[in-house]
Structures are given as C-alpha cells and as structure tokens.
Write a protein that holds these residues in place. Structure first.
Motif, PDB file in Angstrom:
ATOM      1  N   GLN A 110      -6.724  28.768  -7.016  1.00 10.19           N
ATOM      2  CA  GLN A 110      -6.768  28.294  -5.637  1.00 10.19           C
ATOM      3  C   GLN A 110      -7.234  26.854  -5.562  1.00 10.19           C
ATOM      4  O   GLN A 110      -7.501  26.344  -4.487  1.00 10.19           O
ATOM      5  N   PHE A 187      -1.860  34.725  -5.500  1.00  7.20           N
ATOM      6  CA  PHE A 187      -2.505  34.053  -4.386  1.00  7.20           C
ATOM      7  C   PHE A 187      -1.481  33.609  -3.351  1.00  7.20           C
ATOM      8  O   PHE A 187      -1.739  33.613  -2.160  1.00  7.20           O
ATOM      9  N   ASN A 188      -0.314  33.234  -3.811  1.00  9.96           N
ATOM     10  CA  ASN A 188       0.687  32.710  -2.897  1.00  9.96           C
ATOM     11  C   ASN A 188       2.063  33.245  -3.273  1.00  9.96           C
ATOM     12  O   ASN A 188       2.568  32.967  -4.346  1.00  9.96           O
ATOM     13  N   GLN A 189       2.645  34.030  -2.386  1.00  8.40           N
ATOM     14  CA  GLN A 189       3.978  34.586  -2.654  1.00  8.40           C
ATOM     15  C   GLN A 189       5.048  33.836  -1.884  1.00  8.40           C
ATOM     16  O   GLN A 189       6.209  34.241  -1.868  1.00  8.40           O
ATOM     17  N   SER A 475     -18.939  27.625   5.630  1.00  3.82           N
ATOM     18  CA  SER A 475     -18.550  29.038   5.709  1.00  3.82           C
ATOM     19  C   SER A 475     -18.736  29.579   7.119  1.00  3.82           C
ATOM     20  O   SER A 475     -18.011  30.470   7.545  1.00  3.82           O
ATOM     21  N   TRP A 478     -15.817  28.227   9.649  1.00  2.08           N
ATOM     22  CA  TRP A 478     -14.507  28.880   9.521  1.00  2.08           C
ATOM     23  C   TRP A 478     -14.626  30.395   9.515  1.00  2.08           C
ATOM     24  O   TRP A 478     -13.649  31.101   9.365  1.00  2.08           O
ATOM     25  N   TRP A 496      -6.207  18.821   7.608  1.00  5.75           N
ATOM     26  CA  TRP A 496      -5.237  19.744   7.020  1.00  5.75           C
ATOM     27  C   TRP A 496      -4.539  19.010   5.890  1.00  5.75           C
ATOM     28  O   TRP A 496      -4.376  17.791   5.953  1.00  5.75           O
ATOM     29  N   PHE A 506       3.164  26.360  10.056  1.00  6.43           N
ATOM     30  CA  PHE A 506       1.799  26.872   9.872  1.00  6.43           C
ATOM     31  C   PHE A 506       0.817  26.324  10.907  1.00  6.43           C
ATOM     32  O   PHE A 506      -0.083  27.017  11.348  1.00  6.43           O
ATOM     33  N   TYR A 507       1.015  25.079  11.310  1.00  4.20           N
ATOM     34  CA  TYR A 507       0.034  24.474  12.207  1.00  4.20           C
ATOM     35  C   TYR A 507       0.278  24.780  13.683  1.00  4.20           C
ATOM     36  O   TYR A 507      -0.650  24.754  14.480  1.00  4.20           O
ATOM     37  N   THR A 518     -10.574  37.248  11.439  1.00  6.90           N
ATOM     38  CA  THR A 518     -10.350  37.075  10.007  1.00  6.90           C
ATOM     39  C   THR A 518      -8.859  36.917   9.707  1.00  6.90           C
ATOM     40  O   THR A 518      -8.459  36.938   8.553  1.00  6.90           O
ATOM     41  N   GLY A 519      -8.054  36.765  10.754  1.00  9.38           N
ATOM     42  CA  GLY A 519      -6.615  36.695  10.553  1.00  9.38           C
ATOM     43  C   GLY A 519      -6.175  35.388   9.931  1.00  9.38           C
ATOM     44  O   GLY A 519      -6.946  34.444   9.803  1.00  9.38           O
ATOM     45  N   SER A 520      -4.898  35.339   9.520  1.00  5.71           N
ATOM     46  CA  SER A 520      -4.383  34.133   8.901  1.00  5.71           C
ATOM     47  C   SER A 520      -3.679  33.268   9.935  1.00  5.71           C
ATOM     48  O   SER A 520      -3.434  33.698  11.058  1.00  5.71           O
ATOM     49  N   GLY A 521      -3.350  32.064   9.550  1.00  5.68           N
ATOM     50  CA  GLY A 521      -2.613  31.165  10.427  1.00  5.68           C
ATOM     51  C   GLY A 521      -3.383  29.909  10.716  1.00  5.68           C
ATOM     52  O   GLY A 521      -4.614  29.904  10.748  1.00  5.68           O
ATOM     53  N   GLY A 522      -2.642  28.811  10.911  1.00  6.82           N
ATOM     54  CA  GLY A 522      -3.293  27.525  11.101  1.00  6.82           C
ATOM     55  C   GLY A 522      -3.313  27.057  12.544  1.00  6.82           C
ATOM     56  O   GLY A 522      -3.841  26.000  12.842  1.00  6.82           O
TER      57      GLY A 522
ATOM     58  N   ALA C  39     -11.211  36.304   3.292  1.00  2.00           N
ATOM     59  CA  ALA C  39     -10.949  36.399   4.717  1.00  2.00           C
ATOM     60  C   ALA C  39     -10.967  35.027   5.365  1.00  2.00           C
ATOM     61  O   ALA C  39     -10.347  34.804   6.391  1.00  2.00           O
ATOM     62  N   ARG C  40     -11.696  34.073   4.748  1.00  2.00           N
ATOM     63  CA  ARG C  40     -11.830  32.769   5.360  1.00  2.00           C
ATOM     64  C   ARG C  40     -10.576  31.927   5.153  1.00  2.00           C
ATOM     65  O   ARG C  40     -10.424  30.876   5.747  1.00  2.00           O
ATOM     66  N   ASN C  41      -9.710  32.374   4.253  1.00  2.00           N
ATOM     67  CA  ASN C  41      -8.545  31.569   3.938  1.00  2.00           C
ATOM     68  C   ASN C  41      -7.469  31.748   5.007  1.00  2.00           C
ATOM     69  O   ASN C  41      -6.884  32.813   5.152  1.00  2.00           O
ATOM     70  N   ALA C  42      -7.201  30.674   5.757  1.00  2.00           N
ATOM     71  CA  ALA C  42      -6.289  30.760   6.893  1.00  2.00           C
ATOM     72  C   ALA C  42      -4.866  31.087   6.454  1.00  2.00           C
ATOM     73  O   ALA C  42      -4.060  31.554   7.243  1.00  2.00           O
ATOM     74  N   ARG C  43      -4.542  30.810   5.188  1.00  2.00           N
ATOM     75  CA  ARG C  43      -3.171  31.022   4.750  1.00  2.00           C
ATOM     76  C   ARG C  43      -2.958  32.409   4.156  1.00  2.00           C
ATOM     77  O   ARG C  43      -1.912  32.708   3.615  1.00  2.00           O
ATOM     78  N   MET C  44      -3.977  33.263   4.220  1.00  2.00           N
ATOM     79  CA  MET C  44      -3.847  34.589   3.644  1.00  2.00           C
ATOM     80  C   MET C  44      -3.563  35.607   4.744  1.00  2.00           C
ATOM     81  O   MET C  44      -4.310  35.715   5.714  1.00  2.00           O
ATOM     82  N   THR C  45      -2.477  36.347   4.612  1.00  5.60           N
ATOM     83  CA  THR C  45      -2.111  37.294   5.666  1.00  5.60           C
ATOM     84  C   THR C  45      -2.957  38.552   5.582  1.00  5.60           C
ATOM     85  O   THR C  45      -3.600  38.825   4.569  1.00  5.60           O
ATOM     86  N   GLN C  48      -1.971  40.785   2.662  1.00  4.52           N
ATOM     87  CA  GLN C  48      -2.467  40.298   1.373  1.00  4.52           C
ATOM     88  C   GLN C  48      -3.952  40.600   1.231  1.00  4.52           C
ATOM     89  O   GLN C  48      -4.417  41.026   0.177  1.00  4.52           O
ATOM     90  N   ARG C 279     -18.730  31.922  -2.926  1.00  2.00           N
ATOM     91  CA  ARG C 279     -19.080  33.299  -2.582  1.00  2.00           C
ATOM     92  C   ARG C 279     -18.463  34.311  -3.538  1.00  2.00           C
ATOM     93  O   ARG C 279     -17.802  35.271  -3.128  1.00  2.00           O
TER      94      ARG C 279
END
Lengths: 608, 299, 315
Positions: A110, A187-189, A475, A478, A496, A506-507, A518-522, C39-45, C48, C279
């Motif tokens: 990462q 980590f990234n698909q 921490s 975010w 970003w 994404f943004y 805790t969801g994803s998205g920018g 969970a803090r990673n905005a790009r993680m769905t 995932q 963490r």
C-alpha cells in the motif's frame, strides 16, 4: 558633524505609498514590523496582504541562520542526468527513504516506497515513462478492439524470471486469477475485476472485458506479473513469503532485506533489455529527515526521490550542499479545501465567494515561495487531460462580498454574516436563519497546512465568514468521528493524489459518496446533500470512463474541469511540487511525477 | 518509563529499604544540612515554577498560541527572548504555558495514583486473605505490562487529551505505593494496639484511618512526590512520540516534539523545554529525598 | 532449588495469561476495532473490507477470537502482520536481535559505570567525588531520556562529527568498529538513567555492608581496605544490587522505544512505533507480549539470583 552627502536628505526615499514601497522600506530596515503594519492598514491593505508582505521581507530583516544559496535553485530535469566524467561499469548506488516499505509484494503493498523498489524487480506488460506515456515492457505491442472491450498483447519472447522460469501467457492468467482470489485479498482489484476472460495463443494474450473501462491499461497494463511457480504456493503462502522474497523479470534481482535498515538488489544478468550498469542498488531506510539530509551531504546516500524527497521547509538548507543537485517536478497531488455541502455551502454563489476570498496567489508566492503550482481543477498541469485555458479566480474581496450578498447573507450584530439556509432548492435560502460559521480542519502536525489554513481563515473572517481553524490527528480526522460525518459547515485542507489515468469518478461521482462512516469513496463533501450539479458530473465522469478514444476523452475531462471551476465543490489551491535530489556523480537519474523511483534503474550509473 | 531503572530504583530506595551508613553526629548533621539545602533549593525552584505556571497568562509576553506566521523560527531577539517556533509562536510564552500543563499533568496524575495506591494497598493489607490475593495478582499483572507500549497503543486508539493522559498515567503508576502500604499494613495489623481496637469493635474503616494510615504517611508523601516527576517525564515521552497531550497544546513534551525537525538548525527550540523539564524533575527529586529524610521515623 | 524455580516459572504463566487477556480486551475496545487500518482507506469497498475481516478472522465473535488468540499464543503463533502480511514472530525476529544488542550494550555500560562510581563514592562517603557524582546522578535521573539522546546527537554527531548520528551500520564498512561507533550514543542514552540510579544504589548498599560487624572485625584483624571490599563487602552488597538490575533490565525495552526513535536504531522500538502509526495491531500485541515476558522473566531471574547468592535463603 558635516554630512558628506549634502543632498542625502532630498534623496531619502519618499514616504511609502504603495505595497512595493512598503516592502522595500522593510527590506532596507527603515520600518519596523509594527510600522509596516500601521502604514499598510492606513494604505488600506487587507490583513492577508500585510501578512504576506511581512513574510516576504522577514528573512531579509531578521536573517535566517540556514545555509542560503541564492544562486542555486531546484532543477527541472527533462532528461536523464548526465554528469561529467565517464560512465562507470559496476558500482553501487544508494537511495534513501524515510519510510520502510510495507512489503515488496506488488499486489498488496500500500506504499509508494514499496513500489519504488519492486518496479526494479517485477515488471508489467507495459510501463509508464517520464512523460506519462505507456511503453512496451513484457509486451512488445498491444491493440484495443473496436468494441473497446478487447485488449490484445504481444508478449516478449525469451524472457526469464530470476528463478529461471520462462515468462509465458500462463503467468498473466495466473496473476489475474490470484488477484481476483478472495482468499488472497489483493489490495487493489481495479481493472482486473473487469476482465471476463483471458485467452492465450502462442505469444498473444487477449483479454475480454465485461464492459468498456477506459482506465484499463493504467491498472492492468502496468500491473505487475508474478511467476506461476510462486503463485502456485497458494494464497496464504504466496502472500506471506513473496513480499520478502520477490521474483520477477526486472533488471534487478532481490538480494536481501534487513528490516528497518536496508534492501539490497543486484544486477540481473539474464535481463531481456539492457542490463544495469551498476552491480548493486541499496535502498537505505533513514526515518529521520535530518539524518537523511546529512547522509546525502556526506555521500552515504546518492539520491532520494519519489516516496522521499526534500521537504520544502528544508530546501534552502539542501540547496547549500556541495556536490548535490536538487531537482523539482510537479506531482499528481492536489491540495484543496473540501467544502461540505450543508447549509450555505450548498449555494454555488457562496462557494464562488469563498474562492474569491481565498488568497491562493499570495499563499503560493509568499508563504510557499512559489514551491507549488496553482490549481483550478483536478487534472495535473502537463497531463494530456489538463485544460490550461482555465484561469484561477483572482483574490477579490469585493466580488466575494457581492456574491455573498446576492446569496442573501447580511452582516449580523457582531459582523458575522447571517442569512436563511437553503432547504429544497440548494440555491435558494428559505429555511431558518443561521450565522455563517465554518470550521476549517487540517491534519494535526502538518505545519504547512496549519500555516495555509491560518491565512485563509484570516481572509474569510475579514469578509464576515466566521472561520475557526481546527485540527485532529490523522486517524481521527479520517475515522468515523471525522469532520465529514458531522453536519456542520466545514472545510478541510488536504491533498488527493491522482493516478496516471485522468479518471476522476472517485472524487465526484454520487456512487463514491461513503455509504457509512467506514464506507469507501472519495466524494466526501456530498455526504449529506448531493451536489447541485450532481447529475451533470455523474454523467461526465461516467462518460470519461467509457470513452477509449483519447481526443474524445480529453474533451470530456475539459468539460469536467470547467464545471468544477464554475461550481467550486472544493476550493482548488495548488499542486504539490516534489524536490528529489541526487549527488552530482549519479547519471541516468530522471525523477518525474509519473513513475516510481527505480523505473529506469538500468540507465543509472556512477560517473568518475 | 522515561528511563529504565528509574521507577524501580527509586521505589527500591523508599523507606524501609534504603541502606544507610553509620555516621558520627557531626557527619550526620553536615549531611542533613547538605541534603536539606538541596531540598530547600528544590522547594524554591518548584515554587518559582508553580507561580510562573499559575500566572503564565499574566507574565507571558504573548498568547502561547498566537501565531506570527511571518516570523517563523526566529532567533532570540528583544521581542522574543527565546525566539519563535515553527509556527511563529513565542517560545518563552509557550515555555511558561507549557509548564502549566506539564505540572498539572504531573501533580494530578500523581494524586490520583496515590489515591488508588492507598485504597488498594489498604484493602489488601487490612483484610488479607483472598482480597489480598486477588489484588496482589492484579498488581503483578499490571507491573508485568510494558507501560509505555500500552499507553502508546491506548492513546493512538482513543485519541489523546490532557485528562486522558492524566488518568492513564495514574492507572499505571499506583502499584508500588500499593505494595508498600500493604506491606506496612500487614505487619502493623498484627500489633497489639490494632488487635485491641478490633477487639473492642472499632469499625475497619476507622482503624485504617485512625491507626494504620498515619504510619505510612511518610511512604505516601515520598511516593507521591516521586510520582509527580515520573508522570511529568512520561507525559513528555508520550508527547515527544506524538501520542501524548494533543499537538498544539503547549506542553514541554509537545514543544520537544515540534522542535525535532529543526533541532539541528534551531537547537534552542529543543534545548529550552528539555532544560525546563530537567530542572523541574530535579527539584521534585530533591524535595522527595529531603522529605524522605525528614519523615523517616528512624532518624 | 529446582523445585523453587519450577514453582516460580509455573506461577508466571497465569500472570502472562492475564496480560494476554487484558491486551486483547484493549484491542477490542479500540474505536473502529482492530480493522480500523483498513476501514480508514477511502478506496476500499465494503465487500473488500468484509473479505479482509473474514480472512483475518475478525468477523468471529469476540470470545472465539480471544480463545484463538490465546491458543495460538500458547503455540508461539502471534498471528500475521496487517501491514507486512507475514507472521508477526518473523517480523519481530528480524529486529529483536538489534534491540537485544542495544540493551546488552546499555546494560554492560550501566553495570560497569555504576559499580565503578558507586564503590568509589562509597570509599569516601561525602567526599568530593561522592558529592560530585551524587549531584550528576540527580541530573541523570531527572533528564528525559530522549532529550538526553537528542543533546548527545547534537553535540557529538552534528556539531563535533565524532560519531555517526543514526542507524546501526554503514553500508560499506560494516565492521565491528563501525558498529561500536554507531552503538556508543544510543547505548549511553539508554543507560544514563540506570548509571545514575544504580551507582547511588551500589554506593549505599556498599556503605551498608561497610558498617556491618564482620567488616569491623576484618578491619580490626588488619585486613587492608581494598581487600575487604573485594572479598567481603562486594559479595554481600551485590546481592540486592543484582536483583535491582534483574528487575530493571526488561525496562530497557521501554527505553529502547525512545532511544531507537531518536537514533533510528533498527530495533523493536522502531518496529513498535512504525506499527503504531499504521495500526498494525497483531505486531503491537506481539511487542506487548514480548515486553511482558521479558519483565516477568526479569523478576523471575531476580528471585532466583537472590536465592543463589544469598546463603541465608533456603528453599
């Protein structure tokens, strides 16, 4: 006593009348700080201008005890470095990093610092070069079908992995399967998950996609290919061991990783391209910035770049080092102030007003000494999708006030603007009366952010927008308790980082609004209320992802940038600039925004 | 936590454990004089620090958080006696205000620790039996924790605050006092006057308060004093690592943390708060030693 | 004797169990839970994230997780690092020797210097040497260890340039001298507290012995001063000292966190601090447990050594 210069009195500088006069008077030491402030106020300059004026003149006035090299400036390098002297065959080049890589496993790392090392060991079908163009690597050529869903790669013949295995299409297929294996947990698909099937025909690999996905090559094309023999160990074993013992087809072979100390790579003599000139590459982990600069000066390390660069605050010091060149290049990171779309911040005019009231130009020129690049939208200058015709809004307090008045905001008893917040229509204030008070957040500990926020707050306060600067550690800010999940009017100053592909769904896209804390998205600003231009930006960012023709795509992103500049969903501040450095004996080094550190390690050499 | 050897060594030299050489009355007097001089000096330093901390807002030349962004890391000048930090804040003002928070953290967390220590030690020592066994095992477990690791994890998880630092430092520094109190109680409760009090039906709480506690006052006072120093050092250590009192709040530890990137170019930013802290801890230790001697019943 | 040791070792097990359970509970109380890092990673769905939680067993109920953590612990399995994706035991094994080296160097330095200063001071109590060392010890005990390190670094590495400022070895030389040069400042930093504290302890316990009857007897019999100290006093004075050392030694791990941060020493302290910023809970728990084991072992050692050295104690 006789004055040797009888006319000196007449020649004495006139009472300062303009900003330039004031600055000169301050530099000459004719005015104290207090007097500068008093006169500037008398001349009608606003607080931010005074502040920047003082800053611009403070170094001269007080003398900063760092090494100053007025004649040395960071160098923009557009070609590999070419020091004097013969290129040596062999030798070692040492790079420094202030962060240890998490792992050298390309599918789970990462960190940028991890990628900085593994790109020398493990290769992809294609690779980005210093000008953001895709170049052949393990594939010698590729083509895209007319439907935009078929990608055909011609694999390079005679390539062997470091363990002796021949590179074949099976490695591509197995890599895809493992990345998509849920038990592995890549980590990234991105991109890989769009592949429906891969067929192999000799040295031709054809990937069929489930849907058109324009950024495909920027993910899968440059995705790293691991050898089937390593993948065969199974998800757990492969995940736990490969990252510390990576095997690839790259110009360098992994030798050893001493935790918290250094990673050593050696030349791969069986490389398909030009083998490296150096015998060995050492990646030194030096967590302390002070120490890193010292080691750069003494030659214990030869270069830094990519993940670790000279921080802007240390630049003057570093420029004073003998035998060291400091480079500069723009990055894909953009600093901005998020404006959460609640209450007044839902109104376009209000956001435009805040943009007018943000002294970006002064911040960039005076506070940050031009060590960043102004931004107006989300595409990096120099990238093919960048619309260079958009001009930033000038710093214009009057215009800001006018726009706020148009939005129905009028000064209250204590001078703070107040008005009715919008309810149904985001552009019409028809709800309860509220004061216009903004919390401006930054990540605690980021000194530069704090400085910028203070100057911005000062200016916003001056037009009656009650702005309070606040901070939290990274921490918390975010985390689920972060500013974006409280329904206050807030701004947040952060950066970003774009990828090499211009996709920016994404943004801004409504699908990228975090569904939970805790969801994803920018798309953080639209958490409570969609943008007033949400449909339009959804349509455009979707279209950008579905268009594979670069010219047509460019037109779409030009439209996006115009829309963003018009609507100001966030206040665009500046693009970060990086300052890599190298000793003057290192050849072939070409730091840039689009590649990782060791992307052209086979061109590196020591001159002597 | 600040340095290995500190807490244990100090605890080991508490009353009842310290070794003392035989001396002539003359030597003894001289030694006492020397000791009490240090203690007096310590008291004076502490008083000065406490006063300047209490009146920091009045005597500090600037607001501790007022930023002058355009005079960053300025060297000492008539305007800023100790210069300014990386955000252009007056170093002297921050030093004064920092003493406020640092001393507050030290004193409050030591008092809380003392409270816990007395209660746990008294309960274990007075009642003995299974109460004692359970509490002593708890103390063993607490002592087995590497405190700094746990505190760092805690603060990184829950986020830090001044009250959090005070509370959690107290939670990890009461065990030695509890052991001492328990030990004294265990030996005292066999004594005749306690047996007698118990026989005539004096309630347990009253026996503890009236007869037992006065016998451990010396240990309590000394241990509290030393705990103040320990807590101040710990706060500084945690803040230096970035996980103590929230950044921005002026404490000596935070100032050291903020000075770290600049300490080669602006060493004063790191030297001043460190010296202030050293001086404060030094004074507290002197006072603690003086108190130990003064309160030692065998003297 | 053997039974005594066995008893003490067995007694330490519930202690460590207590530490393990408490550590686990702390992790569970963490806001966002132990998976906060992802969970803090905005790009993680969400999917995932769920998959990762499943892969790590974090979707199990807490008691099940606790039982598994204790069970694995008993087998020496500390789990897999969240950030490095390899076994925690391996992660720790990589850096632990470096910390042991630093601790050993600091301990030896502290032992030698504190014995030297302590005995010398005791030979002429309240003399000049005693008073000076006493005064310096006060400073040694009062200084924040990291600040002392920074000051040493500033003076000897940055200004005088005599010693390297950070790291463990140069990539080129890597010899023993190079290692010693890198070791000097951090070892002295980590030891300063004990040098100050222990030397006072040695002094007072030596003085204590010097006042005993047997010393007076020996003196009366005409045995020379140094010989008394060597033959009689030291042995008896060292018994309590050894226990103090054994109890203090594990706390060097604590000092290592700060010292290693200041000097970029590649050890446990750095590992802990780096893991804290990302963490990486399994690694943090591993460090915590290792620290607890060291402390318990130190206490155990203190007991045993005390028993071995002091003939008055029988088992």
């Amino acid at each position: 006593m006789i004055d040797p210069r009888p006319d000196s009195r007449r020649n004495a500088p006139a009472e300062p009348r303009t900003l330039d006069d004031l600055a000169q008077a301050r530099i000459d030491g004719r005015l104290s700080r207090r007097n500068v402030i008093r006169r500037a106020v008398a001349l009608g300059f606003g607080a931010p201008v005074i502040a920047t004026l003082l800053h611009a003149t403070s170094d001269m006035a007080f003398g900063v005890p760092t090494a100053r090299a007025e004649d040395k400036q960071p160098v923009s390098q557009t070609a590999p470095t070419k020091p004097e002297g013969e290129a040596q065959q062999g030798g070692t080049i040492r790079a420094g990093t202030n962060q240890e890589p998490d792992t050298l496993h390309p599918w789970i790392s990462q960190t940028v610092t991890g990628a900085d090392v593994y790109v020398a060991i493990i290769e992809g079908l294609l690779a980005y070069d210093a000008t953001q163009q895709l170049q052949p690597s393990l594939a010698t050529a590729f083509s895209i079908g007319d439907d935009g869903k078929t990608f055909t790669f011609t694999l390079r013949e005679g390539v062997t992995f470091h363990n002796g295995d021949a590179f074949t299409g099976d490695d591509v297929v197995n890599s895809w399967k493992m990345i998509m294996n849920p038990d592995f947990g890549a980590f990234n698909q991105n991109g890989w998950d769009k592949i429906e099937d891969i067929t192999i025909d000799g040295s031709t690999v054809t990937m069929t996609l489930t849907e058109v996905f324009a950024p495909f090559l920027s993910y899968v094309g440059v995705g790293r290919i691991c050898p089937s023999s390593a993948i065969a160990a199974g998800p757990d074993e492969f995940k736990q061991t490969y990252g510390r013992n990576p095997i690839g087809t790259g110009p360098m072979v992994f030798n050893e990783w001493k935790s918290k100390e250094q990673i050593t790579l050696d030349r791969y003599d069986g490389y398909w391209g030009d083998p490296t000139k150096i015998d060995r590459f050492i990646y030194r982990i030096v967590p302390d910035d002070n120490t890193m600069l010292v080691q750069l000066r003494t030659g214990e390390i030869d270069l830094i770049g990519s993940a670790s660069t000279v921080s802007a605050s240390r630049l003057d010091e570093a420029l004073g080092f003998d035998g060291v060149t400091i480079f500069q290049h723009s990055t894909l990171g953009w600093q901005h102030i998020d404006l959460k779309h609640v209450d007044f911040l839902r109104m376009t005019k209000v956001r435009q007003a805040l943009d007018f009231a943000t002294p970006s130009k002064d911040i960039i020129e005076k506070l940050l000494k031009n060590r960043v690049i102004p931004s107006v939208a989300d595409q990096a200058p120099g990238s093919w999708a960048w619309d260079g015709s958009i001009q930033p809004r000038p710093y214009d307090i009057e215009q800001a006030k006018a726009l706020l008045a148009e939005a129905g905001l009028t000064p209250g008893a204590d001078g703070t603007l107040e008005g009715k917040i919008p309810t149904e229509d985001p552009q019409v204030g028809d709800g309860e009366v509220k004061p216009f008070a903004i919390e401006l957040w930054f990540v605690a500990g980021e000194t530069e952010s704090e400085r910028v926020c203070q100057v911005v707050a000062q200016s916003w306060n001056s037009i009656g927008v009650k702005t309070e600067v606040k901070s939290q550690d990274v921490s918390t800010i975010w985390g689920p308790e972060g500013y974006q999940f409280t329904e206050n009017m807030t701004g947040c100053f952060y950066a970003w980082y774009n990828g090499n592909d211009p996709t920016d769904k994404f943004y801004w896209h409504s699908s990228q609004i975090p569904a939970s804390t805790t969801g994803s998205g920018g798309n953080l600003p639209a958490y409570f209320h969609l943008y007033n231009f949400q449909e339009e930006i959804d349509r455009l960012t979707d279209a950008g992802d579905l268009e594979t023709d670069q010219e047509k795509r460019k037109a779409i992103y030009f439209e996006v940038q115009k829309l963003l500049h018009e609507e100001v969903p966030v206040v665009f501040m500046y693009w970060l600039v990086a300052f890599p450095a190298a000793r003057d004996t290192i050849g072939g080094y070409q730091p840039n925004a689009f590649t990782y550190l060791t992307w052209n390690v086979n061109e590196w050499y020591r001159a002597g | 936590m600040a340095a290995p050897g500190r807490a244990e060594t100090l605890a080991a030299s508490l009353p009842g454990q310290a070794a003392r050489p035989p001396r002539s009355p003359w030597q003894l007097a001289l030694a006492r004089l020397g000791k009490s001089r240090l203690a007096a000096l310590g008291v004076i330093i502490l008083l000065a620090m406490a006063l300047s901390a209490i009146f920091a807002p009045a005597i500090a030349p600037y607001d501790a958080n007022a930023q002058d962004l355009f005079s960053i890391t300025a060297p000492p000048s008539p305007e800023h006696w100790l210069g300014t930090d990386d955000l252009g804040r007056d170093e002297l003002s921050r030093l004064l205000h920092g003493g406020r928070v640092s001393l507050l953290v030290g004193v409050l967390s030591a008092l809380i620790a003392t409270g816990i220590g007395i209660v746990v030690g008294a309960l274990a020592g007075y009642y003995g039996g299974w109460v004692d066994a359970v509490l002593m095992r708890l103390i063993d477990v607490m002592l087995a924790f590497p405190a700094i690791f746990l505190l760092l994890i805690l603060f990184s998880m829950i986020g830090s605050s001044v009250s959090g630092v005070i509370l959690f430092l107290a939670l990890f520094s009461w065990m030695w006092l509890a052991r001492i109190v328990r030990g004294e109680f265990l030996s005292l409760r066999q004594r005749d006057f306690i047996e007698a009090a118990r026989a005539i039906g004096v309630p347990g709480g009253q026996i503890i308060r009236r007869h037992l506690l006065p016998n451990v006052v010396a240990a309590i006072v000394v241990s509290t004093t030393l705990n103040v120093a320990y807590a101040m050092l710990s706060e500084a250590s945690l803040s230096f690592l970035g996980f103590g009192v929230p950044p921005g709040t002026p404490t000596w530890g935070n100032m050291l943390n903020a000075a770290r990137p600049y300490y080669t170019t602006y060493p004063l930013l790191a030297i001043a708060p460190g010296l202030a802290l050293t001086l404060a801890v030094l004074a507290i230790n002197w006072v603690g030693d003086g108190l130990r001697d003064a309160l030692d019943p065998r003297r | 004797m053997g039974r005594f040791i066995l008893r003490r070792v067995l007694g330490a097990i519930p202690l460590l169990l207590g530490v393990a359970v408490l550590s686990f509970l702390f992790m569970q109380l963490a806001p966002g839970g132990p998976d906060a890092m992802f969970a803090r990673n905005a790009r993680m769905t969400a999917e995932q994230l769920e998959q990762i939680r499943h892969n790590m067993g974090l979707d199990q109920p807490a008691p099940v997780q606790l039982a598994r953590w204790i069970g694995n612990l008993a087998r020496g399995d500390l789990g897999v690092s969240y950030s490095q994706y390899r076994p925690v035991s391996e992660v720790i094994r990589d850096v632990f020797p470096n910390t042991v080296l630093l601790m050993a160097a600091g301990l030896s330095l502290a032992l030698v210097l504190s014995l030297f200063f302590g005995i010398l001071a005791a030979r002429n109590p309240y003399g000049l040497f005693d008073n000076v060392t006493s005064f310096i010890s006060y400073f040694g005990l009062a200084m924040p260890v990291f600040w002392f390190g920074l000051m040493l670094q500033l003076l000897f590495a940055v200004h005088l340039g005599w010693l390297p400022s950070a790291g463990m070895r140069d990539p080129d030389s890597g010899g023993i001298l190079d290692l010693l040069a890198h070791l000097a400042l951090p070892a002295f930093t980590i030891a300063i507290g004990s040098i100050a504290g222990w030397s006072r302890y040695v002094r007072s316990s030596t003085l204590d012995q010097l006042g005993q009857d047997y010393v007076r007897t020996a003196r009366a019999k005409g045995v020379a001063g140094p010989a008394i100290i060597r033959r009689h006093v030291l042995r008896n004075a060292l018994i309590p000292f050894v226990t103090v050392v054994a109890i203090d030694a594990p706390l060097y791990l604590t000092g290592a966190v700060l010292t290693e941060t200041v000097f970029s020493w590649p050890g446990m302290g750095r590992l802990f601090f780096d893991s804290l910023t990302v963490r990486d809970y399994p690694v943090l728990m591993g460090c915590l447990m290792l620290g607890a084991v060291l402390i318990v072992a130190g206490n155990l050692l203190a007991d045993v050594v005390y028993g071995l050295l002091d003939p008055r104690i029988s088992f």
